[in-house]
Write a protein that holds these residues in place. Structure first.
Motif, mmCIF file in Angstrom:
data_model
loop_
_atom_site.group_PDB
_atom_site.id
_atom_site.type_symbol
_atom_site.label_atom_id
_atom_site.label_comp_id
_atom_site.label_asym_id
_atom_site.label_seq_id
_atom_site.Cartn_x
_atom_site.Cartn_y
_atom_site.Cartn_z
ATOM 1 N N ALA A 106 0.937 -1.229 0.035
ATOM 2 C CA ALA A 106 -0.015 -0.068 -0.226
ATOM 3 C C ALA A 106 0.866 1.367 -0.099
ATOM 4 O O ALA A 106 2.157 1.324 0.256
ATOM 5 C CB ALA A 106 -0.866 -0.040 1.074
ATOM 6 N N PRO A 107 0.377 2.200 -0.346
ATOM 7 C CA PRO A 107 1.056 3.555 -0.448
ATOM 8 C C PRO A 107 1.609 3.960 1.048
ATOM 9 O O PRO A 107 0.974 3.633 2.087
ATOM 10 C CB PRO A 107 0.131 4.786 -0.723
ATOM 11 C CG PRO A 107 -0.755 3.958 -1.830
ATOM 12 C CD PRO A 107 -1.056 2.566 -0.911
ATOM 13 N N MET A 108 2.801 4.240 1.250
ATOM 14 C CA MET A 108 3.034 4.795 2.602
ATOM 15 C C MET A 108 2.825 6.282 2.995
ATOM 16 O O MET A 108 2.043 6.560 4.081
ATOM 17 C CB MET A 108 4.807 5.203 2.624
ATOM 18 C CG MET A 108 5.438 5.652 3.878
ATOM 19 S SD MET A 108 5.238 4.808 5.285
ATOM 20 C CE MET A 108 6.096 3.386 4.945
ATOM 21 N N VAL A 109 2.337 6.973 2.185
ATOM 22 C CA VAL A 109 1.698 8.318 2.340
ATOM 23 C C VAL A 109 0.646 8.789 1.004
ATOM 24 O O VAL A 109 1.150 8.749 0.112
ATOM 25 C CB VAL A 109 2.677 9.327 2.557
ATOM 26 C CG1 VAL A 109 3.657 9.653 1.482
ATOM 27 C CG2 VAL A 109 2.222 10.777 2.872
ATOM 28 N N ILE A 110 -0.499 9.283 1.433
ATOM 29 C CA ILE A 110 -1.241 9.897 0.407
ATOM 30 C C ILE A 110 -1.546 11.447 0.730
ATOM 31 O O ILE A 110 -2.015 11.785 1.966
ATOM 32 C CB ILE A 110 -2.584 9.008 0.490
ATOM 33 C CG1 ILE A 110 -2.403 7.625 -0.221
ATOM 34 C CG2 ILE A 110 -3.841 9.708 -0.385
ATOM 35 C CD1 ILE A 110 -3.639 6.631 -0.070
ATOM 36 N N VAL A 111 -1.631 12.026 -0.308
ATOM 37 C CA VAL A 111 -1.996 13.730 -0.245
ATOM 38 C C VAL A 111 -3.100 13.721 -0.961
ATOM 39 O O VAL A 111 -3.241 13.437 -2.113
ATOM 40 C CB VAL A 111 -0.824 14.387 -0.530
ATOM 41 C CG1 VAL A 111 -1.357 15.809 -0.476
ATOM 42 C CG2 VAL A 111 0.278 14.305 0.222
ATOM 43 N N GLU A 112 -4.369 14.414 -0.331
ATOM 44 C CA GLU A 112 -5.432 14.810 -0.790
ATOM 45 C C GLU A 112 -5.694 16.410 -0.955
ATOM 46 O O GLU A 112 -5.425 16.920 0.067
ATOM 47 C CB GLU A 112 -6.629 14.163 -0.271
ATOM 48 C CG GLU A 112 -7.088 12.640 -0.585
ATOM 49 C CD GLU A 112 -7.203 12.211 -2.202
ATOM 50 O OE1 GLU A 112 -7.328 13.176 -2.812
ATOM 51 O OE2 GLU A 112 -7.230 11.103 -2.249
ATOM 52 N N LEU A 113 -5.733 16.735 -2.247
ATOM 53 C CA LEU A 113 -5.960 18.478 -2.255
ATOM 54 C C LEU A 113 -7.490 18.770 -2.400
ATOM 55 O O LEU A 113 -8.102 18.326 -3.167
ATOM 56 C CB LEU A 113 -5.216 18.843 -3.567
ATOM 57 C CG LEU A 113 -3.748 18.514 -3.469
ATOM 58 C CD1 LEU A 113 -3.174 18.727 -4.945
ATOM 59 C CD2 LEU A 113 -3.012 19.085 -2.534
ATOM 60 N N LEU A 114 -7.999 19.631 -1.264
ATOM 61 C CA LEU A 114 -9.366 19.823 -1.054
ATOM 62 C C LEU A 114 -9.682 20.361 -2.426
ATOM 63 O O LEU A 114 -9.428 21.338 -2.877
ATOM 64 C CB LEU A 114 -9.450 20.205 0.300
ATOM 65 C CG LEU A 114 -9.426 19.495 1.543
ATOM 66 C CD1 LEU A 114 -9.751 20.445 2.755
ATOM 67 C CD2 LEU A 114 -9.895 18.250 1.525
ATOM 68 N N SER A 115 -10.909 20.044 -2.650
ATOM 69 C CA SER A 115 -11.929 20.840 -3.684
ATOM 70 C C SER A 115 -13.265 20.847 -3.347
ATOM 71 O O SER A 115 -13.734 19.926 -2.353
ATOM 72 C CB SER A 115 -11.776 20.377 -5.049
ATOM 73 O OG SER A 115 -12.028 18.955 -5.007
ATOM 74 N N ARG A 116 -14.230 21.495 -3.759
ATOM 75 C CA ARG A 116 -15.561 21.665 -3.320
ATOM 76 C C ARG A 116 -16.294 20.185 -3.352
ATOM 77 O O ARG A 116 -16.942 20.147 -2.631
ATOM 78 C CB ARG A 116 -16.479 22.751 -4.095
ATOM 79 C CG ARG A 116 -17.634 22.804 -3.730
ATOM 80 C CD ARG A 116 -18.287 24.014 -4.521
ATOM 81 N NE ARG A 116 -17.481 25.233 -4.432
ATOM 82 C CZ ARG A 116 -17.881 26.414 -5.110
ATOM 83 N NH1 ARG A 116 -19.134 26.384 -6.068
ATOM 84 N NH2 ARG A 116 -17.275 27.613 -4.860
ATOM 85 N N ASN A 117 -15.839 19.654 -4.530
ATOM 86 C CA ASN A 117 -16.686 18.425 -4.824
ATOM 87 C C ASN A 117 -16.355 16.865 -3.700
ATOM 88 O O ASN A 117 -16.952 16.032 -3.812
ATOM 89 C CB ASN A 117 -16.648 17.967 -6.102
ATOM 90 C CG ASN A 117 -17.357 18.970 -6.988
ATOM 91 O OD1 ASN A 117 -18.193 19.758 -6.707
ATOM 92 N ND2 ASN A 117 -16.654 18.976 -8.563
ATOM 93 N N THR A 118 -15.145 17.172 -3.312
ATOM 94 C CA THR A 118 -14.602 16.110 -2.675
ATOM 95 C C THR A 118 -13.980 16.257 -1.117
ATOM 96 O O THR A 118 -13.615 15.331 -0.630
ATOM 97 C CB THR A 118 -13.146 15.582 -3.357
ATOM 98 O OG1 THR A 118 -12.116 16.638 -3.285
ATOM 99 C CG2 THR A 118 -13.607 15.217 -4.739
ATOM 100 N N GLN A 119 -14.325 17.730 -0.740
ATOM 101 C CA GLN A 119 -13.646 18.008 0.605
ATOM 102 C C GLN A 119 -14.296 17.100 1.556
ATOM 103 O O GLN A 119 -13.792 16.686 2.960
ATOM 104 C CB GLN A 119 -13.885 19.472 1.002
ATOM 105 C CG GLN A 119 -15.262 19.998 0.943
ATOM 106 C CD GLN A 119 -15.392 21.247 0.965
ATOM 107 O OE1 GLN A 119 -14.342 22.069 1.460
ATOM 108 N NE2 GLN A 119 -16.422 22.158 0.814
#
Length: 257
Positions: A106-119
């Motif tokens: 599995a990934p060691m680290v995941i980054v999500e960049l917030l947007s209106r549709n996914t926050q």
């Protein structure tokens, strides 16, 4: 009397799909919400250089389908960025998707960049226990990703989560340090040449607290070193010429010394 095997056993006997069967293209995808969702992952990938893994054992990706469930092999999540270590950087000419049961890590680290549709989904605010799990549930309970980062590029709000026990716990630190990789993540104010925009960016740093160089910065540093070396050579040549001229002025042939 006919004996039927459980469905799970029947499925396990069949060959599971690979990345060639599970492409990353999605015709219904609405597209990226803004250019920042392209620029920021690029900076993360260029500076993700774990000290204790060779480059050929480090893989990063942005907006690549991550297939996570071998019993439901068509289900995937698409992280804005993720990093994996201990696997080949390249498979064939490059991965079309990331298939967890094929990769074995599995990934060691995941980054999500917030947007209106996914926050809401990105921050674990959607209802749990649905037929299709949210991103948060997949990262936390299925893939067990050790570090999860959420960044709102609009107001520069940054949140770090670490898997502790069965669930994510939010960290209070303003920077994230991953001991097992000897690398950290924080906010950097500057101009990323890929975007040519100055702002706050997520960026990786090393054990000495130095921001890890991008490709362009590394090339610029090499040019500067080469220029300084040439300058030193030219200065030494000019010094030697002045000394030789001083000897000639005294009637001494420099070649005879």
């Amino acid at each position: 009397m006919t004996t039927f095997q459980p469905i799970y056993s029947q499925m396990q006997q069949q060959p599971l799909p690979t990345m060639y069967d599970l492409p990353s293209d999605n015709p219904e995808d609405p597209g990226l919400p803004d250019e920042f969702h392209d620029w920021q992952p690029q900076l993360l990938s260029e500076t993700f250089v774990p000290a204790n893994y060779p480059p050929e054992q480090v893989f990063t990706a942005k907006d690549l389908n991550l297939y996570y469930d071998s019993l439901n092999p068509r289900r995937y999540k698409r992280p804005d960025w993720f990093g994996v270590v201990g696997i080949p950087r390249l498979i064939d000419q490059g991965r079309r998707s990331y298939v967890y049961w094929n990769e074995g890590r599995a990934p060691m680290v995941i980054v999500e960049l917030l947007s209106r549709n996914t926050q809401e989904e990105d921050q674990g605010l959607t209802p749990r226990g649905q037929d299709i799990p949210s991103k948060w549930e997949v990262y936390e309970t299925i893939l067990r990703v050790p570090y999860y980062v959420v960044f709102d590029g609009t107001n520069n709000a940054l949140r770090f989560f670490q898997l502790q026990g069965e669930s994510y716990k939010e960290l209070s630190e303003q920077k994230l340090w991953i001991e097992g990789l000897q690398i950290g993540l924080g906010l950097w104010q500057g101009t990323f040449s890929f975007a040519n925009i100055e702002r706050l960016w997520l960026r990786w740093y090393d054990a000495q607290g130095n921001w890890i160089l991008t490709n362009a910065e590394r090339e610029q540093q090499q040019r500067q070193r080469a220029e300084r070396a040439e300058q030193r050579i030219e200065q030494e040549r000019q010094r030697a010429e002045r000394l030789a001229q001083a000897l000639r002025d005294q009637g001494i042939d420099p070649e005879s010394i």
